[in-house]
Design an enzyme around this catalytic site. Structure first.
Site, PDB file in Angstrom:
ATOM      1  N   ASP A 173     -81.289  -5.938  10.787  1.00 55.97           N
ATOM      2  CA  ASP A 173     -81.278  -6.413   9.402  1.00 55.97           C
ATOM      3  C   ASP A 173     -82.350  -7.436   9.020  1.00 55.97           C
ATOM      4  O   ASP A 173     -82.996  -7.305   8.004  1.00 55.97           O
ATOM      5  CB  ASP A 173     -79.914  -7.036   9.072  1.00 55.97           C
ATOM      6  N   GLU A 210     -71.417 -10.128  20.085  1.00 53.63           N
ATOM      7  CA  GLU A 210     -72.239  -9.182  19.323  1.00 53.63           C
ATOM      8  C   GLU A 210     -73.677  -9.193  19.855  1.00 53.63           C
ATOM      9  O   GLU A 210     -74.301  -8.160  20.028  1.00 53.63           O
ATOM     10  CB  GLU A 210     -72.210  -9.574  17.831  1.00 53.63           C
TER      11      GLU A 210
HETATM   12  C1  DGY Z   1     -74.053  -6.435   7.937  1.00 48.80           C
HETATM   13  O1  DGY Z   1     -73.163  -6.506   7.093  1.00 48.80           O
HETATM   14  O2  DGY Z   1     -74.576  -7.392   8.464  1.00 48.80           O
HETATM   15  C2  DGY Z   1     -74.499  -5.119   8.376  1.00 48.80           C
HETATM   16  O3  DGY Z   1     -75.469  -5.169   9.341  1.00 48.80           O
HETATM   17  C3  DGY Z   1     -74.900  -4.263   7.236  1.00 48.80           C
HETATM   18  O4  DGY Z   1     -74.433  -3.041   7.550  1.00 48.80           O
END
Ligand code: DGY
Length: 421
Positions: free
Chosen positions: A163, A392
């Protein structure tokens, strides 16, 4: 010790199992995510083959009629996540998001099929999934490579899974923040805000969602209409590998046409990958398709290219590059080089180590004969979970657990690393 770790990993997966899909983790991600699911299926396959197939089946039950498989499926409402179905407004009966994610399903399906003890079940399930996965792959080339270059573009950072990578910083300058409807983030209620993307980045994520929504999620328009068009070597490597693997699966099932088409897409993609190679950085780089230049950001996206069947000489160079990175951190593979000014050791994709990416890099390096580096990467994965649990992601310098806890795909990768032949 090994069995104890496997049992702990299984417990994490079972806790996040919602019967026919798994959530990545309780709270932070309360729905089904595309690549999380496909990679989690690999973990399930070691202790419940039927459940592994169900994970993939559920994902593909929500494939769009044009072939796209969405990145989130909102099976049950939960207002602990933003942006929810009302923001996406894609109009599906079971709501979904409107963008996609790295297509790991083809790779997962072949691997689960090859290792299956229940061959009858595997054949039945793989036969049903094969044309669906193939339709998704064709969708990519038709909609995300409109000029037939052999490589596809992502049109939203969430599609890459990475992201807030440094890779997007420059292209993101082009995305306006004006006109974004006011919103309240929820992710920062569940995870440390210092481990997450910034508010400025979130505004731009939502600007893009609003832009695509205004075009009714018509995939024939979105690529050209997006100011964000990035050709990510890691993403393309996953797609190329998935095409190669799907061709093998198709061969096994006697589906000659799917096999031939998949091989053709993979070879064209592999040849085009060379255009992303940087001698200076000794790795692949992203291409900013909107301006036509390579992005000067040697991130993990360019190392994940090892997952595709690139040449042995390129794999060798990537192993050397990772070896250089190992001198500046304790745990491989950092998502951004610790020596770079933008490196942030604990912030999502701007430095931390992710087990899923490690697993794919190690898998590709192993196939290319880079066994030493592949083993080192897998060893680091196990050290991280022994030190910091099933997080994570992890800090590459001190191994600190980051983001959400009890994470499904981290657990799945641990089972895969410990149990795989
Ligand atoms: C988040 O919400 O951080 C995800 O990576 C988007 O799908």
């Amino acid at each position: 010790m090994k069995q104890q770790t496997i049992d702990q990993a299984k417990a994490v997966m079972i806790k996040n199992d919602r019967g026919y899909y798994t959530v990545p983790t309780h709270g932070l991600y309360p729905f089904q995510w595309n690549w999380d699911s496909a990679l989690s299926a690999l973990g399930f396959a070691h202790f419940d083959e039927a459940r592994a197939w169900t994970e993939l089946e559920t994902l593909f039950a929500h494939q769009w009629t044009d072939g796209m498989v969405p990145h989130i499926i909102f099976h049950e409402m939960d207002d602990g996540y933003f942006p929810g179905p009302e923001v996406w407004a894609t109009g599906k009966t079971v709501p979904t998001s409107g963008i996609t994610q790295p297509p790991v399903a083809g790779f997962a399906a072949l691997r689960i099929f090859e290792r299956a003890k229940d061959k009858k079940l595997a054949t039945e399930k793989a036969r049903a999934l094969l044309p669906r996965i193939h339709a998704w792959h064709k969708w990519f080339f038709a909609n995300r490579d409109p000029h037939g270059t052999g490589l596809v573009a992502i049109i939203h950072p969430w599609e890459s899974g990475r992201d807030n990578s440094v890779d997007w910083d420059e292209a993101f300058e082009r995305i306006p923040t004006k006109g974004v409807s006011p919103f309240k983030r929820r992710d920062t209620n569940h995870a440390n805000p210092d481990h997450r993307p910034t508010d400025e980045q979130y505004k731009r994520y939502i600007w893009l969602v609003q832009r695509f929504r205004s075009l009714d999620w018509d995939n024939t328009k979105l690529h050209d209409a997006s100011p964000f068009q990035i050709v990510d070597p890691g993403f393309n490597a996953i797609l190329i590998r998935a095409c190669v693997d799907l061709a093998q699966l198709a061969d096994k099932l006697g589906e000659k046409e799917i096999a031939a088409q998949s091989r053709a897409m993979a070879s064209k993609g592999l040849a085009a990958m060379e255009s992303l190679w940087s001698d200076e950085h000794c790795q692949y780089l992203c291409l900013d398709r909107a301006v036509g230049t390579l992005i000067n950001s040697p991130s993990i996206g360019g190392l994940l290219a090892a997952f595709a069947p690139i040449s042995k000489s390129r794999a060798r160079l990537l192993a050397e590059r990772i070896s250089t990175l190992s001198k500046s951190c304790s745990y491989l593979v950092p998502s951004h080089p610790p020596s770079a000014p933008q490196f942030e050791p604990l912030r999502y994709w701007r430095g931390p180590v992710w087990l899923i990416v490690n697993y794919m890099i190690a898998d590709g390096l192993l196939i290319a004969g880079e066994t030493k580096m592949a083993s080192r990467i897998k060893r680091d994965c196990l050290e991280l979970i022994n030190k910091s649990g099933f997080a994570e992601y992890y800090g590459p310098i001190n191994g600190e657990p980051c983001g959400g806890g009890s994470f499904t795909w981290t657990a799945a990768m641990v089972i895969e690393i410990l149990e795989a032949p």
